[in-house]
Design a protein around this motif. Structure first.
Motif, PDB file in Angstrom:
ATOM      1  N   THR A  14      -5.942   0.829  22.298  1.00  0.00           N
ATOM      2  CA  THR A  14      -6.663   1.740  23.199  1.00  0.00           C
ATOM      3  C   THR A  14      -6.783   3.133  22.594  1.00  0.00           C
ATOM      4  N   PHE A  15      -5.713   3.594  21.953  1.00  0.00           N
ATOM      5  CA  PHE A  15      -5.698   4.932  21.378  1.00  0.00           C
ATOM      6  C   PHE A  15      -6.289   4.995  19.972  1.00  0.00           C
TER       7      PHE A  15
ATOM      8  N   VAL B  66      -1.625  -0.551  23.723  1.00  0.00           N
ATOM      9  CA  VAL B  66      -1.774   0.904  23.739  1.00  0.00           C
ATOM     10  C   VAL B  66      -2.259   1.404  22.379  1.00  0.00           C
TER      11      VAL B  66
ATOM     12  N   ILE C  74      -6.343  13.264  21.244  1.00  0.00           N
ATOM     13  CA  ILE C  74      -5.138  12.447  21.085  1.00  0.00           C
ATOM     14  C   ILE C  74      -4.222  12.949  19.972  1.00  0.00           C
TER      15      ILE C  74
ATOM     16  N   LYS D 229      -0.931  10.286  28.387  1.00  0.00           N
ATOM     17  CA  LYS D 229      -1.002   9.289  27.312  1.00  0.00           C
ATOM     18  C   LYS D 229       0.330   9.204  26.562  1.00  0.00           C
TER      19      LYS D 229
ATOM     20  N   GLN E 264      -3.209  14.957  27.430  1.00  0.00           N
ATOM     21  CA  GLN E 264      -2.500  14.083  26.494  1.00  0.00           C
ATOM     22  C   GLN E 264      -1.089  13.726  26.956  1.00  0.00           C
TER      23      GLN E 264
ATOM     24  N   THR F 106      -9.514   9.433  20.660  1.00  0.00           N
ATOM     25  CA  THR F 106      -9.437   7.985  20.839  1.00  0.00           C
ATOM     26  C   THR F 106     -10.830   7.391  20.615  1.00  0.00           C
TER      27      THR F 106
ATOM     28  N   GLU G  37       2.552   7.109  28.528  1.00  0.00           N
ATOM     29  CA  GLU G  37       2.125   5.705  28.458  1.00  0.00           C
ATOM     30  C   GLU G  37       2.655   5.031  27.202  1.00  0.00           C
TER      31      GLU G  37
END
Length: 296
Positions: A270-271, A267, A31, A89, A86, A25, A92
């Motif tokens: 963010t990633f 999201v 990620i 995430k 991960q 990320t 999320e």
């Protein structure tokens, strides 16, 4: 017509983690598995056109299988330290897509998926890399299994299952009761391999019937069956996917998925998933256009 796709979240995360090079990320967190998971989701939406999407994940608590066999999965290596963080995430971003996630303490994702498949009378495709779930293939339920990478996949119905395993879906549990499963660390009947198991099930069909006719079986094979009968039936319990887990399941929730919305947009940022955000927009625009066309 409704088409329900159920993702085996853990299996796809592991497959993606090993298929893709390291990625991070903007903050430097690993990620790549999440990127691969979302890419697989997009591929499934494009290829299969689902109306409903569901995810299931394992939980960290020991499952009932550990009570049956303490050494169940005991030899599996610890999860890679770049993969384990991960999963949070993954949850999320899936939740930001408004896709429901199901899990249950004491059970594996396989059991949750088996339960959902058993609860609904719809066309179901289970996305997984786990051959154990071929036992769920029947009627309207099929498996969609990615290859070594994430770019190709094979759909498994009863015929494809038999070609791959040597037995039909309804015999897979008893097949594993005989041959065991090294990856899950249960032995079945030591000394009985796939060829002999397929032969026995071809003639006697079930594990119970094999033991009912053990006196008819070749002496060297019968001796192994008798000596390891307890292991065979223990392995059968371990292999069988539970289809009556107590979960609060509502099929309607699985129809509300939306890949591009204010929550998922944040999201994606963010990633650092810029390209995946654009593809999500394209998918939602195409879905809206298709919905509008169906109105006329």
């Amino acid at each position: 017509m409704a088409k329900v796709v159920i993702f085996d979240g853990n299996a796809i995360m592991h497959r993606a983690f090993h298929a893709l090079p390291p990625m991070t990320t903007p903050n430097g967190a690993p990620i790549n598995a999440v990127y691969g998971l979302v890419s697989m989701l997009y591929k499934v939406i494009f290829d299969l056109r689902p109306t409903h999407i569901i995810f299931a994940f394992d939980r960290p608590e020991p499952t009932f299988r550990k009570r049956i066999l303490k050494s169940y999965q005991a030899h599996r290596p610890e999860m890679d330290e770049s993969l384990s963080p991960q999963f949070e995430k993954a949850h999320e971003i899936i939740q930001s897509f408004k896709i429901p996630i199901y899990s249950k303490a004491g059970f594996e994702a396989d059991d949750v998926i088996g339960t959902i498949a058993n609860m609904i009378n719809k066309n179901i495709l289970i996305v997984t890399g786990d051959r154990d779930m071929l036992q769920l293939v029947q009627g309207k339920t099929k498996l969609y299994m990615p290859g070594k990478g994430l770019s190709d996949a094979t759909e498994y119905g009863p015929r494809e299952t038999r070609e791959r395993m040597g037995v039909p879906p309804e015999q897979i549990v008893d097949y594993k009761a005989l041959v065991g499963d090294p990856s899950d660390n249960y032995k079945g009947v030591p000394g009985i391999g796939p060829k002999t198991a397929v032969s026995l099930l071809g003639k006697y069909y079930t594990l119970d019937n094999i033991y009912s006719h053990v006196s008819e079986i070749k002496e060297s094979v019968a001796k192994k069956l008798i000596e390891h009968k307890t292991s065979a039936y223990q392995s059968q319990k371990l292999a069988k996917i539970v289809t009556d887990v107590d979960i609060d399941f509502k099929l309607g929730n699985a129809r509300e998925w939306n890949l591009y919305n204010p929550g998922s947009e944040q999201v994606f940022k963010t990633f650092g998933f810029r390209s995946l955000a654009k593809r999500a927009q394209d998918i939602e625009q195409a879905k809206l256009k298709e919905t509008q066309q169906n109105l006329f």
